[in-house]
Every structure is written in structure tokens, then in C-alpha cells.
Design a protein around this motif. Structure first.
Motif, short mmCIF file in Angstrom:
data_model
loop_
_atom_site.label_atom_id
_atom_site.label_comp_id
_atom_site.label_asym_id
_atom_site.label_seq_id
_atom_site.Cartn_x
_atom_site.Cartn_y
_atom_site.Cartn_z
N TRP A 305 -11.69 -6.88 12.99
CA TRP A 305 -10.45 -6.87 12.20
C TRP A 305 -10.33 -5.51 11.54
N SER A 306 -9.24 -4.83 11.75
CA SER A 306 -9.03 -3.53 11.10
C SER A 306 -8.03 -3.68 9.97
N LEU A 307 -8.32 -3.00 8.88
CA LEU A 307 -7.43 -3.01 7.72
C LEU A 307 -6.90 -1.60 7.57
N LYS A 308 -5.60 -1.44 7.64
CA LYS A 308 -5.05 -0.09 7.52
C LYS A 308 -4.92 0.26 6.03
N LEU A 309 -5.47 1.42 5.68
CA LEU A 309 -5.44 1.83 4.28
C LEU A 309 -4.58 3.08 4.13
N VAL A 310 -3.97 3.21 2.96
CA VAL A 310 -3.25 4.46 2.64
C VAL A 310 -3.85 5.03 1.37
N GLN A 311 -3.70 6.34 1.19
CA GLN A 311 -4.35 6.98 0.04
C GLN A 311 -3.60 6.66 -1.25
N ASN A 312 -4.35 6.40 -2.31
CA ASN A 312 -3.77 6.21 -3.63
C ASN A 312 -3.51 7.57 -4.27
N PRO A 313 -2.61 7.62 -5.24
CA PRO A 313 -2.46 8.90 -5.94
C PRO A 313 -3.75 9.25 -6.69
N ASP A 314 -4.06 10.55 -6.76
CA ASP A 314 -5.18 10.99 -7.59
C ASP A 314 -4.57 11.28 -8.96
N ILE A 315 -4.84 10.41 -9.90
CA ILE A 315 -4.15 10.45 -11.20
C ILE A 315 -4.40 11.78 -11.91
N LEU A 316 -5.66 12.21 -11.97
CA LEU A 316 -5.98 13.45 -12.69
C LEU A 316 -5.39 14.67 -12.00
N ARG A 317 -5.42 14.67 -10.68
CA ARG A 317 -4.90 15.83 -9.94
C ARG A 317 -3.38 15.93 -10.14
N GLU A 318 -2.70 14.80 -10.08
CA GLU A 318 -1.25 14.80 -10.34
C GLU A 318 -0.94 15.31 -11.73
N LEU A 319 -1.74 14.87 -12.69
CA LEU A 319 -1.51 15.30 -14.07
C LEU A 319 -1.72 16.80 -14.22
N ALA A 320 -2.70 17.33 -13.49
CA ALA A 320 -2.97 18.77 -13.56
C ALA A 320 -1.74 19.54 -13.10
N ILE A 321 -1.08 19.04 -12.06
CA ILE A 321 0.13 19.72 -11.54
C ILE A 321 1.26 19.63 -12.57
N LEU A 322 1.42 18.44 -13.16
CA LEU A 322 2.47 18.26 -14.17
C LEU A 322 2.23 19.18 -15.37
N ARG A 323 0.95 19.30 -15.76
CA ARG A 323 0.62 20.12 -16.93
C ARG A 323 0.91 21.59 -16.65
N GLU A 324 0.64 22.01 -15.39
CA GLU A 324 0.94 23.40 -15.03
C GLU A 324 2.43 23.69 -15.16
N ASP A 325 3.26 22.67 -14.84
CA ASP A 325 4.71 22.81 -14.92
C ASP A 325 5.22 22.72 -16.34
N GLY A 326 4.32 22.59 -17.30
CA GLY A 326 4.73 22.49 -18.71
C GLY A 326 5.31 21.13 -19.06
N GLN A 327 5.00 20.11 -18.27
CA GLN A 327 5.50 18.76 -18.53
C GLN A 327 4.73 18.14 -19.70
N PRO A 328 5.22 16.96 -20.20
CA PRO A 328 4.47 16.29 -21.26
C PRO A 328 3.00 16.18 -20.89
#
Ligand code: CTP
Length: 416
Positions: A305-328
Motif C-alpha cells: 500500500w503506498s501513501l502519497k505524501l506532500v511537503q508541509n510548509p516549513d514554518i520557521l523558514r517561511e517566517l524568515a522570508i516574511l521577516r526579511e520583507d519587513g513583515q510583522p
């Protein structure tokens, strides 16, 4: 926190007063200087000797005894106290305190002291819910008293409702929180994530991991004890939330990310001690997947039985990008964790850089004294400037204190 803290414990005449014996014992064992003051009716339930045996100090009760010493002593006790906790607080004593009546040792000390007041009401349900008691509690709350709400359950009378004294652990947590007001995280908002996530496969199955949440809960407790407003975003764990923290329960990584984003604007610190799953099932089956159904079978008769998986967001990495953009969240102090089984140093340094963290706490989860489910941890703390600290094996509470020390120092250096 409790070591050498001068705590007054007031005992009122209610059946729950016997539970305060355990509380006094735990406070004494934690190194606090505990002075017990009993009302006259409290002595009908528990003997002063029981409390003095636990506190290793005298117990006070009668304000009007013949020598007059007690009348003087109530001022000394009131001045020395760092906290006055009344456990249990009866409707009668609550009413006296609300209206400034001082007709026994406990109520006189309560009127004379500048120490914060913590009340743990415990009584018959209808006395607690009576408008008079509620109005008195509100009056005390408005004046800055801390009220530990009674638990709902079976009362001594057999009735069911609010009125039960909470467990000693809850009371100790409340006392530590009050003593910590004005600590080095006072006025700070700290988000702590804890535990693993559960990514559903179908209504009965999920993908999870071994994270127990102990490290995150220890961090939330420590931050609370140092005066922070703590938001604990927790995956499913078998732990009770520390008293006084704002708890958000989540199951999946997406829910964890959304919860973090809803608090990020006002937060000063984010400590990601959770173990979010890197992958989730691509599709969640609406009904339980049956092993003989076509859905479960890779190839008829293959047993696979194969279970197809998709990647979850990397919460810290996403936040690092937002912080670079000067976001909250750009001023956030960010602390990450890395649980590794091999090449720890290299992985830790890579994660620190990729996720733009201020601190990364790394541990080798193959050690028996470190990582998932243990009560101790052996960690390395990596700093953004390249420094690395190799910490000894310590209880998770001490590891939490060491991490918070470093967060406090970073907050002090932060340019707003
Ligand atoms: N983390 C995150 N979002 C994820 C996975 C992890 O924010 N989807 C956070 C964790 O809470 C932790 C840090 O990133 O603070 C490192 O987590 P870890 O699982 O060790 O690293 P990953 O980046 O997932 O890398 P890998 O699984 O390849 O080791």
C-alpha cells in the motif's frame, strides 16, 4: 523561583483545608519560607501541628491571645511577605477581605500587607455561585487579587458543580506565576510551540512522531515564571498546560502555522520546540480506509500500500522570508530546535542559517538521557554569531531556564 521566597499561606475553615497540607509541604521542599495563618474554624478541620510539621515554622492563628505578641506579629508577617495565598478561601473570608474587615489574624494580615493576594476559593457550589460571593470576588479582582478558579466536580456534599479546590500542582503554578510578575520577561509576549503534529490519513489514522512536548511545556513554564505572557501552541500531548498560559491546541502543521501567524504581530519571542511533520498525506480519506478496498491496494494481490505524501510548509523558514520583507514579526527573537541522529553539528549550523534563527538548540535523540520523552536533555546551543555552547545533561526545567536566560539577554540587545 520558590527558593527563599517568603510566602504566607492562609487557611480557612473548609473541608478542602486538608489539601493545603500537601501544598505547604511542597512549598517547604522547594525551599520557600512558609508561614501558615489559620482561621479559628480551620483548626476544626486540621490541627496547627500538622501545618507546622510541614512548614518547619510556627503556625499563627489567634490575634487576641493574652500576651499581645500576635497582634504585633501580624504587622511583621505582613511586611515580610512576598505573597499571601489563601487556600482554601471560604465565602466568609472572601467577604471580609472584599470589605476590609480585620477581625482575625488572617484578615488583619491581608489588610496590612502590600504583597500580592492569591485566593483559591473552595466551598459549596451555591455559596460560590451566589451573587454576593461573585460580587466580592470581582471587587477583589478589580483591586488586583489573583483568583484561581475552583474546579467543577463532585463536592464534599455530594453535589456536582464549581467549588473544588484545584490540585496542588495548579496552585503551585499559580503561586509561581504571581511571584514571577515583574520578572525579566515582564511585559513580553512569548510564543512557545510544543509536541508533535498529527497529519490525518483517514478519520482513525494519522502520521505522528515521538515528541512528548516536555521541553516545550518546560519552556512555557519558565517564561511564565519570569513574568511573560505565554502563548503555548501545542500539538496533541499527554501533559496538562501550565497554569496561566494561553493554550491553543492544534493537530496539524497548517493549524500550527495559522495559530503562530495569528499571534505574531505583538509577540517578542518565538520558541519552536515543536516537532512539526515535514510531510502530510496528499489526500485525507473521508472514511476509514479498509485493507481490502481497492483504495488501499497498490496492485491487486501484492500486499503493498503506498501513501502519497506532500511537503508541509516549513514554518520557521517561511517566517524568515516574511521577516526579511519587513513583515510583522521582524523584531521577533526566534529560537529553533534540531533533533538529530547523526552529523549534529553540521545540521545544526545549516538550520540556524537557513531559518535565520537567533538561537538553535540541538540535541542528539539517540542518547538515552536526551530527546523524546526523557526528563533530562543534553543540548548544544548555537548562536547566530557562530558561538556554540555545549551544555551538560540537565533536567528539562534547567535546560529551559538556560535557554530563557539567553533569550532575555538577546531581548536586551535588540534594536526596536
Ligand atoms: N520546523 C518548522 N516547520 C517544519 C518543520 C520544522 O518550523 N515544517 C522547525 C522545528 O520546530 C524546529 C526546526 O524547524 O525548531 C528544526 O526542525 P527539524 O525537524 O529538526 O528540521 P527540519 O527543518 O524539518 O529538517 P530535517 O527534518 O531534514 O532534519
Amino acid at each position: 523561583m520558590l527558593r527563599n521566597a517568603h510566602i504566607l499561606v492562609g487557611i480557612c475553615g473548609g473541608i478542602a483545608s486538608y489539601k493545603a497540607v500537601e501544598l505547604v509541604s511542597q512549598l517547604q521542599q522547594a525551599g520557600a519560607l512558609v508561614d501558615v495563618i489559620m482561621t479559628e474554624h480551620a483548626e476544626d478541620f486540621v490541627k496547627p501541628l500538622t501545618f507546622s510539621t510541614m512548614s518547619h515554622r510556627p503556625v499563627y492563628s489567634d490575634l487576641w491571645e493574652a500576651t499581645g505578641e500576635a497582634a504585633e506579629r501580624h504587622i511583621a508577617l505582613a511586611e515580610a511577605a512576598e505573597l499571601l495565598a489563601i487556600v482554601p478561601a471560604t465565602a466568609n473570608t472572601i467577604a471580609k477581605l472584599a470589605h476590609g474587615i480585620a477581625d482575625n489574624m488572617l484578615s488583619a494580615v491581608a489588610l496590612a500587607t502590600q504583597a500580592p493576594l492569591l485566593l483559591a476559593p473552595a466551598m459549596y457550589r451555591d455559596m460560590y455561585t451566589h451573587p454576593a460571593t461573585q460580587a466580592n470576588l470581582n471587587l477583589l479582582r478589580e483591586r488586583g487579587a489573583y483568583i484561581v478558579e475552583p474546579e467543577v466536580g463532585r463536592l464534599a456534599s455530594g453535589a456536582i458543580g464549581p467549588g473544588r479546590l484545584p490540585d496542588t500542582e495548579v496552585l503551585l503554578g499559580a503561586m509561581r506565576m504571581v511571584l514571577g510578575q515583574g520578572g525579566d520577561l515582564a511585559g513580553r509576549r512569548v510564543i512557545v510551540t510544543a509536541g508533535g503534529t498529527q497529519e490525518p490519513i483517514d478519520p482513525v489514522r494519522y502520521i505522528g512522531n515521538r515528541s512528548s512536548g516536555k521541553m516545550g511545556y518546560a519552556l512555557a513554564t519558565e517564561a511564565r515564571d519570569r513574568g511573560a505572557h505565554v502563548i503555548l501552541i501545542s500539538g496533541p500531548v499527554a501533559l496538562s498546560a501550565p497554569y496561566g498560559v494561553e493554550l491553543r491546541r492544534v493537530e496539524t502543521v497548517i493549524q500550527m502555522r495559522d495559530a503562530i501567524h495569528s499571534f505574531i504581530t505583538d509577540a517578542d519571542v518565538l520558541i519552536m520546540s515543536a516537532a512539526p511533520a515535514d510531510f502530510r498525506p496528499a489526500r485525507v480519506a473521508a472514511q476509514k480506509i479498509k485493507k481490502d478496498s481497492g483504495e488501499a491496494r497498490e496492485r491487486e494481490g501484492s500486499g503493498e500500500w503506498s501513501l502519497k505524501l506532500v511537503q508541509n510548509p516549513d514554518i520557521l523558514r517561511e517566517l524568515a522570508i516574511l521577516r526579511e520583507d519587513g513583515q510583522p514579526g521582524r523584531h521577533l527573537i526566534c529560537v529553533g530546535f534540531a533533533a538529530e541522529t547523526h552529523d549534529l553539528m553540521q545540521h545544526a549550523r545549516e538550520k540556524l542559517r537557513a531559518k535565520q534563527l537567533d538561537l538553535l538548540v540541538a540535541n542528539d535523540v539517540t542518547r538515552s538521557d536526551s530527546g523524546f520523552g526523557t526528563d533530562t536533555n543534553k543540548v548544544l546551543i548555537f548562536h547566530a554569531d557562530g558561538a556554540m555552547e555545549d551544555m551538560p545533561v540537565m533536567p528539562k526545567a534547567d535546560v529551559a531556564a538556560a535557554i530563557i536566560d539567553r533569550v532575555v539577554s538577546l531581548l536586551g540587545k535588540r534594536v526596536n
